[in-house]
Design a protein around this motif. Structure first.
Motif, PDB file in Angstrom:
ATOM      1  N   GLY A 190       0.875  -1.227   0.366  1.00  0.00           N
ATOM      2  CA  GLY A 190       0.088   0.150  -0.003  1.00  0.00           C
ATOM      3  C   GLY A 190       0.280   0.929  -0.344  1.00  0.00           C
ATOM      4  O   GLY A 190       0.401   2.246  -0.852  1.00  0.00           O
ATOM      5  N   LYS A 191       1.691   0.881   0.883  1.00  0.00           N
ATOM      6  CA  LYS A 191       2.859   2.497   0.987  1.00  0.00           C
ATOM      7  C   LYS A 191       3.681   2.663  -0.566  1.00  0.00           C
ATOM      8  O   LYS A 191       3.424   3.553  -1.055  1.00  0.00           O
ATOM      9  CB  LYS A 191       4.227   2.426   2.063  1.00  0.00           C
ATOM     10  N   ILE A 192       3.877   1.507  -1.428  1.00  0.00           N
ATOM     11  CA  ILE A 192       4.571   1.142  -2.583  1.00  0.00           C
ATOM     12  C   ILE A 192       3.608   2.343  -3.651  1.00  0.00           C
ATOM     13  O   ILE A 192       3.999   2.935  -3.901  1.00  0.00           O
ATOM     14  CB  ILE A 192       4.729   0.071  -3.029  1.00  0.00           C
ATOM     15  N   SER A 193       2.139   1.705  -3.195  1.00  0.00           N
ATOM     16  CA  SER A 193       1.216   2.188  -4.264  1.00  0.00           C
ATOM     17  C   SER A 193       0.939   3.679  -3.980  1.00  0.00           C
ATOM     18  O   SER A 193       1.167   4.233  -5.530  1.00  0.00           O
ATOM     19  CB  SER A 193      -0.445   1.434  -4.273  1.00  0.00           C
ATOM     20  N   GLN A 194       1.104   4.267  -2.548  1.00  0.00           N
ATOM     21  CA  GLN A 194       0.829   5.848  -2.592  1.00  0.00           C
ATOM     22  C   GLN A 194       2.201   6.368  -2.868  1.00  0.00           C
ATOM     23  O   GLN A 194       1.844   6.976  -3.447  1.00  0.00           O
ATOM     24  CB  GLN A 194       0.597   5.638  -1.446  1.00  0.00           C
ATOM     25  N   PHE A 195       3.411   5.840  -3.035  1.00  0.00           N
ATOM     26  CA  PHE A 195       4.726   6.367  -3.220  1.00  0.00           C
ATOM     27  C   PHE A 195       4.686   6.791  -4.581  1.00  0.00           C
ATOM     28  O   PHE A 195       4.666   8.023  -5.417  1.00  0.00           O
ATOM     29  CB  PHE A 195       5.916   5.583  -3.158  1.00  0.00           C
ATOM     30  N   LYS A 196       4.232   5.816  -5.655  1.00  0.00           N
ATOM     31  CA  LYS A 196       4.027   5.340  -7.134  1.00  0.00           C
ATOM     32  C   LYS A 196       3.207   6.799  -7.735  1.00  0.00           C
ATOM     33  O   LYS A 196       3.792   7.734  -8.614  1.00  0.00           O
ATOM     34  CB  LYS A 196       3.926   4.440  -7.711  1.00  0.00           C
ATOM     35  N   GLU A 197       1.729   6.654  -7.321  1.00  0.00           N
ATOM     36  CA  GLU A 197       1.191   7.638  -6.917  1.00  0.00           C
ATOM     37  C   GLU A 197       1.139   8.885  -6.841  1.00  0.00           C
ATOM     38  O   GLU A 197       1.561  10.013  -7.420  1.00  0.00           O
ATOM     39  CB  GLU A 197      -0.624   7.509  -7.031  1.00  0.00           C
ATOM     40  N   LEU A 198       2.085   9.191  -5.606  1.00  0.00           N
ATOM     41  CA  LEU A 198       2.232  10.526  -5.836  1.00  0.00           C
ATOM     42  C   LEU A 198       3.643  11.360  -6.814  1.00  0.00           C
ATOM     43  O   LEU A 198       4.014  12.491  -6.988  1.00  0.00           O
ATOM     44  CB  LEU A 198       2.746  10.970  -4.511  1.00  0.00           C
ATOM     45  N   ALA A 199       4.467   9.866  -6.660  1.00  0.00           N
ATOM     46  CA  ALA A 199       6.190  10.407  -7.799  1.00  0.00           C
ATOM     47  C   ALA A 199       4.996  11.135  -8.925  1.00  0.00           C
ATOM     48  O   ALA A 199       5.522  11.742 -10.155  1.00  0.00           O
ATOM     49  CB  ALA A 199       6.506   9.736  -8.068  1.00  0.00           C
ATOM     50  N   LYS A 200       3.849  10.309  -9.544  1.00  0.00           N
ATOM     51  CA  LYS A 200       3.480  10.309 -10.785  1.00  0.00           C
ATOM     52  C   LYS A 200       2.777  11.927 -11.625  1.00  0.00           C
ATOM     53  O   LYS A 200       3.410  11.911 -11.796  1.00  0.00           O
ATOM     54  CB  LYS A 200       2.744   9.532 -11.428  1.00  0.00           C
ATOM     55  N   LYS A 201       2.051  12.305  -9.398  1.00  0.00           N
ATOM     56  CA  LYS A 201       1.607  13.933  -9.406  1.00  0.00           C
ATOM     57  C   LYS A 201       2.840  14.497 -10.187  1.00  0.00           C
ATOM     58  O   LYS A 201       2.441  15.773 -10.231  1.00  0.00           O
ATOM     59  CB  LYS A 201       0.304  13.763  -8.218  1.00  0.00           C
TER      60      LYS A 201
END
Length: 129
Positions: free
Chosen positions: A110-121
């Motif tokens: 879940g933390k990795i998914s959140q990181f990836k979303e924030l990185a994309k934004k």
């Protein structure tokens, strides 16, 4: 939570930490990944290590090192007995450790998914400037 449950949880976190560090060491020039992989392959008599064998082997090594640290006075028989007890106890507890590690993996995923979303934004925002 009783003492055994706390021990299982602690071993799960330690195992996950050791395994993640092993995986990350693949990308570091001084990581020593190949040496550890060779040792674990020899330990488990397989060329096809999987993450569970890696975790089991890493935990064995860490617990044995902890137990024998500063015990230079042990005889070879005493050392062998300590190692045998650690390996047997870890094997008995391993299904529960793996179960706990699955929970840890879900949280980290879940933390990795959140990181990836924030990185994309972040990239999109930076690309728009």
């Amino acid at each position: 939570m009783n003492e055994r449950d706390m021990r299982i949880k602690a071993l799960a976190y330690r195992g996950f930490d050791l395994w993640l560090n092993l995986e990350l060491s693949k990308f570091r020039p001084d990581g020593g990944y190949e040496e550890v992989e060779k040792f674990l392959s020899k330990r488990f008599k397989t060329e096809n290590l999987n993450p569970l064998l890696e975790v089991l082997g890493l935990l064995e090594m860490a617990l044995i090192e902890d137990a024998l640290k500063g015990k230079d006075y042990f005889t070879e028989e005493e050392r062998e007995q300590v190692i045998k007890e650690i390996v047997e106890q870890l094997a008995a507890d391993f299904p529960l450790i793996v179960e706990e590690m699955e929970k840890i993996a879900e949280t980290i995923n879940g933390k990795i998914s959140q990181f990836k979303e924030l990185a994309k934004k972040y990239r999109e925002k930076e690309g728009g400037n």
